[in-house]
Write a protein that holds these residues in place. Structure first.
Motif: not given
Ligand SMILES: NC(=O)c1ccc[n+]([C@@H]2O[C@H](COP(=O)([O-])OP(=O)(O)OC[C@H]3O[C@@H](n4cnc5c(N)ncnc54)[C@H](O)[C@@H]3O)[C@@H](O)[C@H]2O)c1
Length: 261
Positions: A150-165
């Motif tokens: 969980g990250s306050r400032s990188a949610a969009h980055y993490a979501a996009a990287k999750s989509a890659m997985l």
């Protein structure tokens, strides 16, 4: 090791950082390498360095992974430059910009999705088109360990990287009958320009010196250091090679043990 002799590799975002280290490693192990990047100049400079260092044929290509038409043409351009279409493709191109999740903008969200999720989708589609007739191939995506945090400032980055997985699983299942493997690496902190920029942004958001951000983040890593791009390249090379012949739809977390707690 010469695990990639006779292979042709494409590395997106290959001009710098992790992509550069991956392209160099594949060339050191015998691959002919296409370095594609949004910056044509940087891609060509890296390809030249790789050729000078390894003697392996290497070309640089202008390629914004968000551009569907260009992405569709990339395998043919690789074949023009290196004599064969790619049978190893590494979807590495990426960006990181911090934004607070509570006020995250549509454009901030879209940019991350475009580069990471959509860019990987188009690149994998283009790869599949040339790999299916060959009856072989290996695709590796560079995701991020941010998918598990969980990250306050990188949610969009993490979501996009999750989509890659998620795409790894769908393409892995779809292409396995054609002898094509699809995997991912998910690095933690890797010492690159992207990370330096990202740490600076975090320091600004938190109102603390960047040295403190780095000290705190490295302190949470059991191996007590950031990864080098070469650390990640080793994992990518493994997944791309026949050493991983029975591995598909998987992700290797390259975090220095950072996910143990
Ligand atoms: N550095 C880290 O700590 C870290 C951690 C986890 C995951 N990653 C991921 O690793 C990958 C490589 O990151 P890096 O740290 O080497 O970054 P970097 O900024 O050093 O290199 C990224 C490269 O991608 C290129 N690029 C950016 N947007 C592009 C686009 N639209 N089309 C084509 N090329 C584009 C850049 O020009 C650059 O050459 C990224 O996907 C990143 O999200 C990095």
């Amino acid at each position: 090791m010469n695990r990639f002799t006779g292979r042709t590799a494409l590395v997106t975002g290959g001009a710098r950082g992790i992509g550069r280290a991956v392209a160099l490693r594949l060339a050191q192990e015998g691959a002919n390498v296409a370095v594609s990047d949004i910056s044509e100049e940087a891609a060509s400079a890296t390809a030249k360095e790789i050729w000078e260092e390894t003697g392996a044929p290497a070309v640089g290509l202008s390629h914004d992974v968000r551009d569907e038409e260009r992405t569709r043409a990339i395998p043919s351009l690789v074949a023009e430059g290196l004599g064969a279409p790619p049978d190893v493709v590494v979807c590495n191109a990426g960006i990181q910009r911090r934004e607070d999740v509570l006020t995250l903008s549509r454009s901030g969200w879209q940019e991350m999705m475009d580069v990471h999720a959509m860019g990987s989708l188009f690149t994998m589609q283009a790869a599949a088109r040339v790999m299916v007739p060959l009856g072989r191939g290996s695709i590796v995506l560079v995701s991020s360990a941010a998918v598990l945090q969980g990250s306050r400032s990188a949610a969009h980055y993490a979501a996009a990287k999750s989509a890659m997985l998620s795409l790894v699983k769908s393409f892995g299942a779809t292409l396995a009958p054609d002898g094509i493997r699809v995997n991912a690496v998910a690095p933690g902190m890797v010492d690159t320009e992207l990370l330096a920029r990202s740490n600076n942004e975090l320091a600004e958001l938190e109102g603390v010196p960047v040295e403190e951000v780095i000290r705190k983040r490295v302190g949470q890593i059991p191996l007590r250091r950031m990864a080098t791009p070469e650390d990640v390249a080793g994992a990518v090379a493994y997944l791309a090679s026949d050493d991983a012949a029975y591995v598909t739809g998987e992700c290797i977390y390259v975090t220095g043990g950072g996910l143990m707690f």
